[in-house]
Design a protein around this motif. Structure first.
Motif, PDB file in Angstrom:
ATOM      1  N   MET A   3      46.612  31.227 -14.872  1.00  0.00           N
ATOM      2  CA  MET A   3      46.276  30.332 -13.032  1.00  0.00           C
ATOM      3  C   MET A   3      45.137  31.172 -12.179  1.00  0.00           C
ATOM      4  O   MET A   3      45.253  32.442 -11.680  1.00  0.00           O
ATOM      5  CB  MET A   3      47.624  30.026 -12.009  1.00  0.00           C
ATOM      6  CG  MET A   3      47.982  30.005 -10.956  1.00  0.00           C
ATOM      7  SD  MET A   3      49.538  29.720 -10.171  1.00  0.00           S
ATOM      8  CE  MET A   3      49.599  29.336  -8.875  1.00  0.00           C
ATOM      9  N   LYS A   4      44.531  30.413 -11.141  1.00  0.00           N
ATOM     10  CA  LYS A   4      43.931  30.662 -10.345  1.00  0.00           C
ATOM     11  C   LYS A   4      43.771  31.058  -8.803  1.00  0.00           C
ATOM     12  O   LYS A   4      44.334  29.324  -8.678  1.00  0.00           O
ATOM     13  CB  LYS A   4      41.823  30.027 -10.594  1.00  0.00           C
ATOM     14  CG  LYS A   4      41.118  30.661 -11.952  1.00  0.00           C
ATOM     15  CD  LYS A   4      40.965  32.088 -11.549  1.00  0.00           C
ATOM     16  CE  LYS A   4      39.935  32.914 -13.160  1.00  0.00           C
ATOM     17  NZ  LYS A   4      39.042  33.391 -12.397  1.00  0.00           N
ATOM     18  N   VAL A   5      43.799  31.623  -7.877  1.00  0.00           N
ATOM     19  CA  VAL A   5      44.250  31.382  -6.878  1.00  0.00           C
ATOM     20  C   VAL A   5      42.184  30.876  -6.091  1.00  0.00           C
ATOM     21  O   VAL A   5      41.137  31.610  -6.023  1.00  0.00           O
ATOM     22  CB  VAL A   5      44.074  32.824  -5.244  1.00  0.00           C
ATOM     23  CG1 VAL A   5      44.180  32.044  -4.571  1.00  0.00           C
ATOM     24  CG2 VAL A   5      45.703  32.768  -6.784  1.00  0.00           C
ATOM     25  N   SER A   6      43.063  29.414  -5.066  1.00  0.00           N
ATOM     26  CA  SER A   6      41.045  29.727  -4.398  1.00  0.00           C
ATOM     27  C   SER A   6      41.642  30.051  -3.143  1.00  0.00           C
ATOM     28  O   SER A   6      42.330  29.761  -2.590  1.00  0.00           O
ATOM     29  CB  SER A   6      41.561  27.385  -4.288  1.00  0.00           C
ATOM     30  OG  SER A   6      42.367  27.162  -3.930  1.00  0.00           O
ATOM     31  N   LEU A   7      40.686  29.266  -2.803  1.00  0.00           N
ATOM     32  CA  LEU A   7      40.385  29.563  -1.113  1.00  0.00           C
ATOM     33  C   LEU A   7      41.657  28.925  -0.660  1.00  0.00           C
ATOM     34  O   LEU A   7      41.401  28.962   0.729  1.00  0.00           O
ATOM     35  CB  LEU A   7      38.492  28.569  -0.859  1.00  0.00           C
ATOM     36  CG  LEU A   7      38.189  29.707   0.949  1.00  0.00           C
ATOM     37  CD1 LEU A   7      38.426  31.192   0.984  1.00  0.00           C
ATOM     38  CD2 LEU A   7      36.741  29.099   0.981  1.00  0.00           C
ATOM     39  N   ASN A   8      41.503  27.208  -0.914  1.00  0.00           N
ATOM     40  CA  ASN A   8      42.670  26.156   0.051  1.00  0.00           C
ATOM     41  C   ASN A   8      44.035  27.087  -0.029  1.00  0.00           C
ATOM     42  O   ASN A   8      44.669  27.323   0.349  1.00  0.00           O
ATOM     43  CB  ASN A   8      42.608  25.010  -0.700  1.00  0.00           C
ATOM     44  CG  ASN A   8      41.565  24.373  -0.133  1.00  0.00           C
ATOM     45  OD1 ASN A   8      40.502  24.378   0.548  1.00  0.00           O
ATOM     46  ND2 ASN A   8      41.261  23.608  -1.536  1.00  0.00           N
ATOM     47  N   ASP A   9      44.029  27.924  -1.098  1.00  0.00           N
ATOM     48  CA  ASP A   9      45.662  28.421  -1.112  1.00  0.00           C
ATOM     49  C   ASP A   9      45.814  29.730  -0.431  1.00  0.00           C
ATOM     50  O   ASP A   9      46.975  29.362   0.248  1.00  0.00           O
ATOM     51  CB  ASP A   9      45.850  29.419  -2.806  1.00  0.00           C
ATOM     52  CG  ASP A   9      45.582  27.886  -3.867  1.00  0.00           C
ATOM     53  OD1 ASP A   9      46.244  26.948  -4.095  1.00  0.00           O
ATOM     54  OD2 ASP A   9      45.403  27.989  -4.871  1.00  0.00           O
ATOM     55  N   VAL A  10      44.929  30.304   0.121  1.00  0.00           N
ATOM     56  CA  VAL A  10      44.570  31.257   0.704  1.00  0.00           C
ATOM     57  C   VAL A  10      44.627  30.922   2.195  1.00  0.00           C
ATOM     58  O   VAL A  10      45.275  31.792   3.043  1.00  0.00           O
ATOM     59  CB  VAL A  10      43.240  32.440   0.251  1.00  0.00           C
ATOM     60  CG1 VAL A  10      43.112  33.394   1.857  1.00  0.00           C
ATOM     61  CG2 VAL A  10      43.709  33.443  -0.330  1.00  0.00           C
ATOM     62  N   ASP A  11      43.909  30.049   2.359  1.00  0.00           N
ATOM     63  CA  ASP A  11      44.602  29.653   3.808  1.00  0.00           C
ATOM     64  C   ASP A  11      45.986  29.370   3.960  1.00  0.00           C
ATOM     65  O   ASP A  11      46.120  29.045   5.228  1.00  0.00           O
ATOM     66  CB  ASP A  11      43.225  28.240   3.940  1.00  0.00           C
ATOM     67  CG  ASP A  11      42.058  28.800   3.800  1.00  0.00           C
ATOM     68  OD1 ASP A  11      41.274  29.609   4.389  1.00  0.00           O
ATOM     69  OD2 ASP A  11      41.118  27.407   3.982  1.00  0.00           O
ATOM     70  N   THR A  15      38.810  36.357   8.873  1.00  0.00           N
ATOM     71  CA  THR A  15      37.655  35.632   8.721  1.00  0.00           C
ATOM     72  C   THR A  15      37.222  35.203   7.171  1.00  0.00           C
ATOM     73  O   THR A  15      37.930  35.432   6.309  1.00  0.00           O
ATOM     74  CB  THR A  15      36.655  37.331   8.581  1.00  0.00           C
ATOM     75  OG1 THR A  15      36.756  38.827   8.332  1.00  0.00           O
ATOM     76  CG2 THR A  15      36.763  38.092  10.856  1.00  0.00           C
ATOM     77  N   ALA A  16      35.833  34.930   7.232  1.00  0.00           N
ATOM     78  CA  ALA A  16      35.463  34.093   6.290  1.00  0.00           C
ATOM     79  C   ALA A  16      35.519  34.981   5.130  1.00  0.00           C
ATOM     80  O   ALA A  16      35.736  34.865   3.892  1.00  0.00           O
ATOM     81  CB  ALA A  16      34.033  33.724   6.361  1.00  0.00           C
ATOM     82  N   ASP A  17      35.028  36.540   5.554  1.00  0.00           N
ATOM     83  CA  ASP A  17      34.895  37.455   4.805  1.00  0.00           C
ATOM     84  C   ASP A  17      35.970  37.598   4.109  1.00  0.00           C
ATOM     85  O   ASP A  17      36.038  37.983   2.923  1.00  0.00           O
ATOM     86  CB  ASP A  17      33.924  39.050   5.346  1.00  0.00           C
ATOM     87  CG  ASP A  17      34.182  39.859   4.122  1.00  0.00           C
ATOM     88  OD1 ASP A  17      33.468  39.710   3.255  1.00  0.00           O
ATOM     89  OD2 ASP A  17      34.112  40.738   4.715  1.00  0.00           O
ATOM     90  N   GLU A  18      36.918  38.199   4.707  1.00  0.00           N
ATOM     91  CA  GLU A  18      37.983  38.238   4.544  1.00  0.00           C
ATOM     92  C   GLU A  18      38.722  37.271   3.532  1.00  0.00           C
ATOM     93  O   GLU A  18      39.644  37.998   2.498  1.00  0.00           O
ATOM     94  CB  GLU A  18      39.431  38.620   5.203  1.00  0.00           C
ATOM     95  CG  GLU A  18      38.890  39.876   6.231  1.00  0.00           C
ATOM     96  CD  GLU A  18      39.945  39.925   7.676  1.00  0.00           C
ATOM     97  OE1 GLU A  18      40.119  40.699   8.343  1.00  0.00           O
ATOM     98  OE2 GLU A  18      40.248  38.621   8.168  1.00  0.00           O
ATOM     99  N   ARG A  19      38.738  36.037   3.546  1.00  0.00           N
ATOM    100  CA  ARG A  19      39.076  35.211   2.581  1.00  0.00           C
ATOM    101  C   ARG A  19      38.939  35.071   0.887  1.00  0.00           C
ATOM    102  O   ARG A  19      39.430  35.423   0.142  1.00  0.00           O
ATOM    103  CB  ARG A  19      39.211  33.663   3.309  1.00  0.00           C
ATOM    104  CG  ARG A  19      39.929  33.696   4.766  1.00  0.00           C
ATOM    105  CD  ARG A  19      39.561  31.992   5.017  1.00  0.00           C
ATOM    106  NE  ARG A  19      39.146  31.407   4.795  1.00  0.00           N
ATOM    107  CZ  ARG A  19      38.072  30.895   5.465  1.00  0.00           C
ATOM    108  NH1 ARG A  19      37.976  30.569   6.307  1.00  0.00           N
ATOM    109  NH2 ARG A  19      36.981  29.510   4.296  1.00  0.00           N
ATOM    110  N   SER A  20      37.148  35.270   1.031  1.00  0.00           N
ATOM    111  CA  SER A  20      36.568  35.256   0.505  1.00  0.00           C
ATOM    112  C   SER A  20      37.341  37.053   0.057  1.00  0.00           C
ATOM    113  O   SER A  20      37.328  36.822  -1.636  1.00  0.00           O
ATOM    114  CB  SER A  20      35.275  35.641   0.116  1.00  0.00           C
ATOM    115  OG  SER A  20      34.718  36.476   1.378  1.00  0.00           O
TER     116      SER A  20
END
Length: 108
Positions: free
Chosen positions: A1-9, A20-25
């Motif tokens: 299972m991979k975590v996506s940027l949508n999951d983090v958001d 921030t965008a850096d923290e999310r990535s």
């Protein structure tokens, strides 16, 4: 299972976090690294590994069972005098005589 940027958001919104965008990535990278390590651990053959012993089997007072083994580490309970009910309500800005009245803070 991979975590996506949508999951983090999604989780950040649930937790009311502003990232921030850096923290999310970085979170996507870190979480996927953790999940990758767990996948590696799941590949290990543990068929011949005996279950771990409970810590209470190794430490505590020998010859005693259950919570008695750790009686040496427990403090005796002490009762302290508490504030009388009337005195607690005496300085309350608003009460009904039994409870403090406070403004509603949750909206429907």
């Amino acid at each position: 299972m991979k975590v996506s940027l949508n999951d983090v958001d999604y989780v950040a919104r649930l937790a009311n976090l502003e990232l921030t965008a850096d923290e999310r990535s970085r979170l996507v990278k870190d979480l996927n690294s953790i999940l990758g390590y767990i996948d590696r651990l799941n590949e290990l053959d543990t068929a011949n590994v005996s279950p771990m012993a409970q810590i209470s089997d190794r430490y505590g007072t020998p010859g005693k069972t259950g919570s008695e083994r750790f009686a040496y580490a427990q403090r005796p309970d002490t009762l302290a005098l508490s504030l009388p009910h009337e005195a607690a309500l005496q300085n309350a800005p608003d009460s009904d005589g039994t409870f403090f009245k406070v403004p509603k803070v949750i909206e429907k």
